[in-house]
Scaffold this motif. Structure first.
Motif, PDB file in Angstrom:
ATOM      1  N   SER A 173       0.823  -1.212   0.000  1.00 21.57           N
ATOM      2  CA  SER A 173       0.000   0.000   0.000  1.00 21.57           C
ATOM      3  C   SER A 173       0.859   1.264   0.000  1.00 21.57           C
ATOM      4  CB  SER A 173      -0.929  -0.003   1.221  1.00 21.57           C
ATOM      5  OG  SER A 173      -1.744  -1.155   1.232  1.00 21.57           O
ATOM      6  N   VAL A 176       2.228   1.732  -3.570  1.00 26.62           N
ATOM      7  CA  VAL A 176       1.192   2.138  -4.519  1.00 26.62           C
ATOM      8  C   VAL A 176       0.841   3.615  -4.368  1.00 26.62           C
ATOM      9  CG1 VAL A 176      -1.251   1.821  -5.106  1.00 26.62           C
ATOM     10  CG2 VAL A 176       0.205  -0.175  -4.744  1.00 26.62           C
ATOM     11  N   LEU A 177       0.906   4.124  -3.149  1.00 25.52           N
ATOM     12  CA  LEU A 177       0.511   5.509  -2.889  1.00 25.52           C
ATOM     13  C   LEU A 177       1.583   6.538  -3.248  1.00 25.52           C
ATOM     14  CD1 LEU A 177      -1.379   5.134   0.515  1.00 25.52           C
ATOM     15  CD2 LEU A 177      -2.358   5.980  -1.625  1.00 25.52           C
ATOM     16  N   SER A 187      -3.443  10.770   1.705  1.00 26.72           N
ATOM     17  CA  SER A 187      -2.546   9.690   1.297  1.00 26.72           C
ATOM     18  C   SER A 187      -1.221   9.762   2.043  1.00 26.72           C
ATOM     19  CB  SER A 187      -2.314   9.739  -0.213  1.00 26.72           C
ATOM     20  OG  SER A 187      -3.518   9.526  -0.917  1.00 26.72           O
ATOM     21  N   ILE A 217      -7.735   0.977   3.849  1.00 28.62           N
ATOM     22  CA  ILE A 217      -6.670   1.187   2.865  1.00 28.62           C
ATOM     23  C   ILE A 217      -7.217   1.087   1.451  1.00 28.62           C
ATOM     24  CG2 ILE A 217      -4.564   0.183   1.890  1.00 28.62           C
ATOM     25  CD1 ILE A 217      -3.816  -0.655   4.752  1.00 28.62           C
ATOM     26  N   VAL A 221      -6.986   4.208  -1.147  1.00 24.28           N
ATOM     27  CA  VAL A 221      -6.131   4.075  -2.334  1.00 24.28           C
ATOM     28  C   VAL A 221      -6.955   4.210  -3.607  1.00 24.28           C
ATOM     29  CG1 VAL A 221      -4.659   2.503  -3.647  1.00 24.28           C
ATOM     30  CG2 VAL A 221      -4.372   2.681  -1.178  1.00 24.28           C
ATOM     31  N   LEU A 234      -4.670   2.460 -11.627  1.00 21.16           N
ATOM     32  CA  LEU A 234      -4.725   1.734 -10.352  1.00 21.16           C
ATOM     33  C   LEU A 234      -4.395   0.249 -10.504  1.00 21.16           C
ATOM     34  CD1 LEU A 234      -5.309   1.590  -7.326  1.00 21.16           C
ATOM     35  CD2 LEU A 234      -7.751   1.413  -7.877  1.00 21.16           C
ATOM     36  N   ALA A 238      -1.369  -1.316  -8.443  1.00 26.21           N
ATOM     37  CA  ALA A 238      -1.856  -2.295  -7.462  1.00 26.21           C
ATOM     38  C   ALA A 238      -1.969  -3.679  -8.091  1.00 26.21           C
ATOM     39  CB  ALA A 238      -3.197  -1.848  -6.903  1.00 26.21           C
ATOM     40  N   THR A 295       4.274   0.468  -9.959  1.00 22.42           N
ATOM     41  CA  THR A 295       4.129   1.863  -9.532  1.00 22.42           C
ATOM     42  C   THR A 295       5.083   2.772 -10.294  1.00 22.42           C
ATOM     43  OG1 THR A 295       3.457   1.134  -7.320  1.00 22.42           O
ATOM     44  CG2 THR A 295       4.190   3.413  -7.544  1.00 22.42           C
TER      45      THR A 295
END
Length: 309
Positions: A173, A176-177, A187, A217, A221, A234, A238, A295
């Motif tokens: 997570s 990804v952020l 975020s 989460i 996200v 996304l 992810a 990512t």
């Protein structure tokens, strides 16, 4: 504020572990799961509760000081809390069932999905006018609402299925952020509270996340990509949650179609690799690396960088 949120989370998660051990809020381990996990029986669970509380507290301070962001950030926080509340019910049922030795053990899928759909739909109705793109030409606002609802519900379940190994979901997570941090204060705070949580969730974990954490989460996200980036990016960033939820769907369909045969040794996919003999830490690290690659591709696309070749 990232450092502040990390410290608040670290304190509250540590406090939660102390109370969990005192009152026996341990995690039951499925006997049919990976045999290496049986030793984790009794580890405190529902660690998402304190880090979601930390997230809310720090965000409220930012809001009161005028730094909490605009409507988009308020919407992000609300969808995280809404999805987290669904997970909280599941966590409470599991803890209570273990402590009293009976009763309802968890929310069933047919109970979770309507609640997730309702939260996702409310989010989508308010998010569609704020999102930077119209994604379904000819469908207008209603098409975007339908798409965002689907993405939200799918993401919450995908991130939930990614949990199950020490540090796996927290690390995935955070990675990804990363492309969103420059535009989304919520975020940034979520990354901070996850860092505080990972202090205790690192292998061997002293606390597990539970459903409240994974649901919150997933909601934040998905919402962050819808409101601040590109919803189609996304699934690339992810990729691990996407593969995790697909592995569960494929396992169920294959099992029913073949009369009891299994496509994977175990699902979600992280447990398949454990059954192949990969140490838990290797699965986690390699899934982090795959997430980092996805990512990085998204980061390059969003910033118009030259092709990554």
């Amino acid at each position: 504020m990232l450092i502040v949120s990390a410290l608040v989370s670290w304190f509250l998660v540590g406090l939660f572990i102390t109370f969990s051990k005192r009152y026996g809020w341990g995690q039951p381990i499925r006997q049919e799961g990976p045999q290496s996990h049986l030793k984790k029986e009794g580890t405190p669970t529902a660690g998402g509760i304190p880090f979601v509380i930390a997230l809310l507290l720090v965000w409220l301070v930012l809001l009161l000081t005028g730094h909490g962001g605009g409507r988009s950030e308020t919407l992000l926080m609300l969808v995280g809390l809404g999805m987290g509340a669904i997970g909280l019910v599941d966590d409470v049922l599991k803890i209570r069932s273990r402590m009293v030795g009976g009763g309802k053990k968890e929310l069933l899928a047919r109970e979770k999905f309507p609640a997730q759909f309702l939260v996702g739909l409310v989010f989508a109705i308010f998010a569609a006018p704020l999102a930077p793109h119209v994604w379904l030409p000819g469908w207008g606002l209603y098409g975007d609402i339908a798409l965002y609802t689907f993405v939200m519900v799918g993401a919450v379940n995908a991130f939930n299925f990614t949990d199950g190994l020490d540090s796996l979901l927290g690390g995935v997570s955070i990675i990804v952020l990363l492309p969103i941090l420059g535009v989304s204060p919520v975020s940034v705070l979520l990354v901070g509270v996850l860092l505080g949580f990972l202090w205790f969730n690192a292998h061997p974990a002293r606390v597990f996340m539970g459903d409240m954490g994974s649901h919150a989460i997933g909601g934040i996200v998905a919402g962050a990509f819808i409101l601040h980036a590109d919803v189609w990016m996304l699934p690339i960033a992810a990729i691990i949650p996407v593969v995790a939820v697909l592995s569960v769907v494929l396992q169920v369909l294959y099992f029913r179609r073949t009369g009891g045969k299994r496509l994977f040794r175990m699902s979600p996919i992280q447990h398949h690799f454990e059954e192949l003999g990969w140490p838990e830490t290797h699965v986690t690290l390699r899934f982090w690396l795959v997430t980092a690659l996805g990512t990085a591709i998204v980061w390059g696309i969003l910033r118009g960088l030259p092709a990554l070749s």
